[in-house]
Scaffold this active site. Structure first.
Site, mmCIF file in Angstrom:
data_model
loop_
_atom_site.group_PDB
_atom_site.id
_atom_site.type_symbol
_atom_site.label_atom_id
_atom_site.label_comp_id
_atom_site.label_asym_id
_atom_site.label_seq_id
_atom_site.Cartn_x
_atom_site.Cartn_y
_atom_site.Cartn_z
ATOM 1 N N HIS A 95 -28.390 106.485 2.729
ATOM 2 C CA HIS A 95 -27.617 105.856 1.623
ATOM 3 C C HIS A 95 -28.149 106.390 0.301
ATOM 4 O O HIS A 95 -29.242 106.023 -0.126
ATOM 5 C CB HIS A 95 -27.779 104.331 1.668
ATOM 6 C CG HIS A 95 -26.993 103.608 0.623
ATOM 7 N ND1 HIS A 95 -26.264 102.476 0.916
ATOM 8 C CD2 HIS A 95 -26.801 103.827 -0.699
ATOM 9 C CE1 HIS A 95 -25.673 102.042 -0.180
ATOM 10 N NE2 HIS A 95 -25.991 102.851 -1.185
ATOM 11 N N HIS B 58 -26.890 107.857 -3.903
ATOM 12 C CA HIS B 58 -25.884 108.162 -4.932
ATOM 13 C C HIS B 58 -26.306 109.453 -5.616
ATOM 14 O O HIS B 58 -27.323 109.481 -6.313
ATOM 15 C CB HIS B 58 -25.809 107.029 -5.958
ATOM 16 C CG HIS B 58 -25.390 105.740 -5.343
ATOM 17 N ND1 HIS B 58 -24.072 105.336 -5.291
ATOM 18 C CD2 HIS B 58 -26.111 104.785 -4.696
ATOM 19 C CE1 HIS B 58 -24.007 104.162 -4.656
ATOM 20 N NE2 HIS B 58 -25.218 103.818 -4.278
ATOM 21 N N LYS C 195 -16.911 103.449 3.113
ATOM 22 C CA LYS C 195 -17.707 102.428 2.422
ATOM 23 C C LYS C 195 -16.835 101.334 1.837
ATOM 24 O O LYS C 195 -15.892 101.620 1.095
ATOM 25 C CB LYS C 195 -18.507 103.114 1.300
ATOM 26 C CG LYS C 195 -19.330 102.183 0.415
ATOM 27 C CD LYS C 195 -20.584 101.704 1.108
ATOM 28 C CE LYS C 195 -21.347 100.671 0.293
ATOM 29 N NZ LYS C 195 -22.192 101.234 -0.731
ATOM 30 N N HIS D 159 -21.192 97.119 1.334
ATOM 31 C CA HIS D 159 -21.970 96.459 0.281
ATOM 32 C C HIS D 159 -21.734 94.961 0.481
ATOM 33 O O HIS D 159 -20.679 94.450 0.122
ATOM 34 C CB HIS D 159 -21.523 96.915 -1.112
ATOM 35 C CG HIS D 159 -22.363 96.306 -2.198
ATOM 36 N ND1 HIS D 159 -23.213 97.047 -2.994
ATOM 37 C CD2 HIS D 159 -22.529 95.018 -2.588
ATOM 38 C CE1 HIS D 159 -23.842 96.239 -3.832
ATOM 39 N NE2 HIS D 159 -23.446 94.997 -3.600
ATOM 40 N N HIS E 154 -28.444 98.302 2.192
ATOM 41 C CA HIS E 154 -29.498 97.814 1.285
ATOM 42 C C HIS E 154 -29.720 96.308 1.375
ATOM 43 O O HIS E 154 -29.563 95.589 0.381
ATOM 44 C CB HIS E 154 -29.228 98.246 -0.148
ATOM 45 C CG HIS E 154 -27.801 98.127 -0.627
ATOM 46 N ND1 HIS E 154 -27.080 96.959 -0.561
ATOM 47 C CD2 HIS E 154 -26.959 99.042 -1.174
ATOM 48 C CE1 HIS E 154 -25.873 97.163 -1.056
ATOM 49 N NE2 HIS E 154 -25.775 98.418 -1.421
ATOM 50 N N ASP F 249 -30.682 104.055 -1.369
ATOM 51 C CA ASP F 249 -29.794 103.571 -2.437
ATOM 52 C C ASP F 249 -30.305 104.052 -3.788
ATOM 53 O O ASP F 249 -30.184 103.358 -4.801
ATOM 54 C CB ASP F 249 -29.655 102.040 -2.425
ATOM 55 C CG ASP F 249 -28.468 101.573 -3.276
ATOM 56 O OD1 ASP F 249 -27.573 102.390 -3.543
ATOM 57 O OD2 ASP F 249 -28.456 100.400 -3.682
HETATM 58 O O1 DOR Z 1 -27.926 98.978 -7.858
HETATM 59 C C1 DOR Z 1 -26.963 99.560 -7.399
HETATM 60 N N1 DOR Z 1 -26.508 100.720 -7.946
HETATM 61 N N2 DOR Z 1 -26.329 99.057 -6.348
HETATM 62 C C2 DOR Z 1 -25.186 99.579 -5.880
HETATM 63 O O2 DOR Z 1 -24.658 99.063 -4.946
HETATM 64 C C3 DOR Z 1 -24.550 100.746 -6.553
HETATM 65 C C4 DOR Z 1 -25.527 101.507 -7.297
HETATM 66 C C5 DOR Z 1 -24.926 102.512 -8.244
HETATM 67 O O3 DOR Z 1 -23.985 103.214 -7.878
HETATM 68 O O4 DOR Z 1 -25.424 102.620 -9.378
HETATM 69 ZN ZN ZN Z 2 -25.586 102.234 -3.066
#
Ligand code: DOR
Ligand code: ZN
Length: 345
Positions: free
Chosen positions: A13, A15, A99, A136, A174, A247
Site C-alpha cells: 500500500h 501513494h 480500491k 479504506h 492500514h 501507506d
Molecule cells: O493519511 C492518509 N493519506 N490516509 C489515506 O488514506 C490517504 C493518504 C493520502 O493519499 O494522502
Molecule cells: Zn493510503
C-alpha cells in the site's frame, strides 16, 4: 553488529503521487522493495485500465534501467464503474486490486463511494472474478467521532460485506485499532490487513500531546497506545492475516503546514523496512519480520514470493530534516532523528 537476511520485501500500500513528485517517491520505493501496490487516488483518480496503464508507464520511466522493482497498479472504485472494467482488471496482468474509498474519508476521496450498498452489484462481480477489494475502512458520518470511525465501519459495513460476499478477497487497509486486528484475525482467510510503520511506532500522544505535529497527522488517525500495542502484537505475531503496507503518503510542506488545515498523510518510504525492523526488534520478534514483510502479502495476492534476499543490519543513520519534493520540501517521519536499522545488502 547484528544482521539479518530476509526475502526481498514488498509494500502492499503506497501513494506515489504523480508528475514532479514521482521522482522522489519512485526513487525511495524502488531502493529495495520488489513490488508495491500503487494507490489510485490521483486528481483525477485512476478509474480506467487505460489511465492505469499510462500511470504505470510514467512510473516505469523513472526507474533505473537495471531496476527490478515492479509497480502493481490499482483502480479507484466509483459507483459508475462497469462490470466490464472489473472483468478487464481480471484479464490484465498489471492491475491487482480495486480500491474502495468512502467519499470524503481521506485525501482525494471525493469521487469515492457515497453509499456502500450502491456498489454491492460491483462487489458481486469482483467476488465472481476473484479480484481483490482494498478498503479504506472508515465511515464518513460527521457525527461519528474521528477516533471511532474505523470501528463503526466494521460494525456497519465490513461485517455485512463479509457475510454477503464470503469469497471476496478483502484487504482492510492500514488498520489502526484492536477492533480491526481482532476482526481480521478471526475472519477466515479471505480477509487480510495491511499495517503501517507509523501506526506501529506512534500513538495519538505523538500527534497531540506536545505541539500539534503535522508529520503525524494521517488517516485513519493515530489512536491511543493500547491500540498501538495491539497492532504491534498482530503485526509481529507471524499471523498470515497481516502484512506490510506503508501507506506512505507524501504531501508537500505547504499542504501540511497550511493556515487552512493540514493534509492527512505520513511519509515513511525513505526508511520503511528500517522502521518496521525497529518495531519487530523492540518486540523481540525479528524472526517474524520476514513473514510480515515478504511472505504474507504475496501469498494473499496469489503472487510468487520474491526469490532474492536483502540484508538488514542494526546500525543507526540520521534521517534528514526534509527532502526536496517538486518545488517544495517534504518532511518525513523521524525527520532529523536516528533510525536504528540499515539496509546493507
Ligand atoms: O493519511 C492518509 N493519506 N490516509 C489515506 O488514506 C490517504 C493518504 C493520502 O493519499 O494522502
Ligand atoms: Zn493510503
Amino acid at each position: 553488529m547484528r544482521s539479518i537476511s530476509i526475502t526481498r520485501p514488498d509494500d502492499w500500500h503506497i501513494h506515489l503521487r504523480d508528475r514532479d513528485y514521482l521522482v522522489k517517491t519512485v526513487k525511495d520505493v524502488s531502493r529495495y522493495f520488489g513490488r508495491a501496490i500503487v494507490m489510485p487516488n490521483l486528481t483525477p483518480p485512476v478509474t480506467s485500465i487505460e489511465e492505469a496503464k499510462k500511470y504505470l508507464e510514467r512510473i516505469n520511466r523513472l526507474l533505473d534501467s537495471d531496476s527490478n522493482f515492479r509497480p502493481l497498479m490499482t483502480l479507484y472504485l466509483t459507483e459508475q464503474m462497469s462490470d466490464e472494467v472489473i472483468r478487464e482488471v481480471k484479464r490484465s496482468d498489471f492491475i491487482h486490486a480495486i480500491k474502495l474509498y468512502p467519499a470524503g474519508a481521506t485525501t482525494n476521496s471525493e469521487s469515492g463511494v457515497r453509499s456502500i450498498e450502491n456498489v454491492y452489484p460491483l462487489l458481486e462481480v469482483m467476488e465472481e472474478e476473484d479480484v481483490v477489494l482494498a478498503i479504506h475502512g472508515e465511515v464518513t458520518d460527521q457525527n461519528i467521532d474521528v477516533f471511532d470511525r474505523e470501528k463503526v465501519f466494521i460494525d456497519n459495513h465490513l461485517i455485512k460485506i463479509r457475510r454477503t460476499f464470503p469469497n471476496l478477497r478483502v484487504v482492510f487497509e492500514h488498520i489502526s485499532t484492536n477492533d480491526a486486528a481482532t476482526f481480521v484475525a478471526e475472519s477466515g482467510n479471505k480477509i487480510a490487513a495491511t499495517i503501517t510503520a507509523h501506526h506501529l511506532l506512534f500513538n495519538r500522544n505523538h500527534l497531540l500531546a506536545e505541539n500539534l505535529r503535522a508529520a503525524y497527522y494521517c488517516l485513519p488517525i493515530l489512536k491511543r497506545d493500547t491500540h498501538q500495542q495491539g497492532l504491534v502484537k498482530a503485526a509481529t505475531s507471524g499471523d498470515s492475516h497481516f502484512f506490510l503496507g506503508t501507506d506512505s503518503a507524501p504531501h508537500p510542506r505547504f499542504a501540511k503546514e497550511s493556515a487552512c488545515g493540514c493534509a492527512a498523510g505520513a511519509y515513511t518510504s525513505h526508511a520503511a523496512i528500517e522502521l518496521y525492523a525497529e518495531v519487530f526488534d523492540q518486540a523481540g520478534q525479528l524472526k517474524n519480520l520476514e513473514a510480515f514483510a515478504s511472505h504474507n502479502g504475496p501469498d494473499f495476492y496469489e503472487l510468487p514470493r520474491n526469490s532474492d534476499q536483502i540484508i538488514l543490519t542494526k546500525k543507526s543513520w540520521e534521517i534528514p530534516s526534509h527532502y526536496a519534493f517538486g518545488n517544495d520540501s517534504l518532511v518525513p517521519i523521524r525527520a532529523g532523528e536516528l533510525v536504528h536499522w540499515t539496509v546493507t545488502g
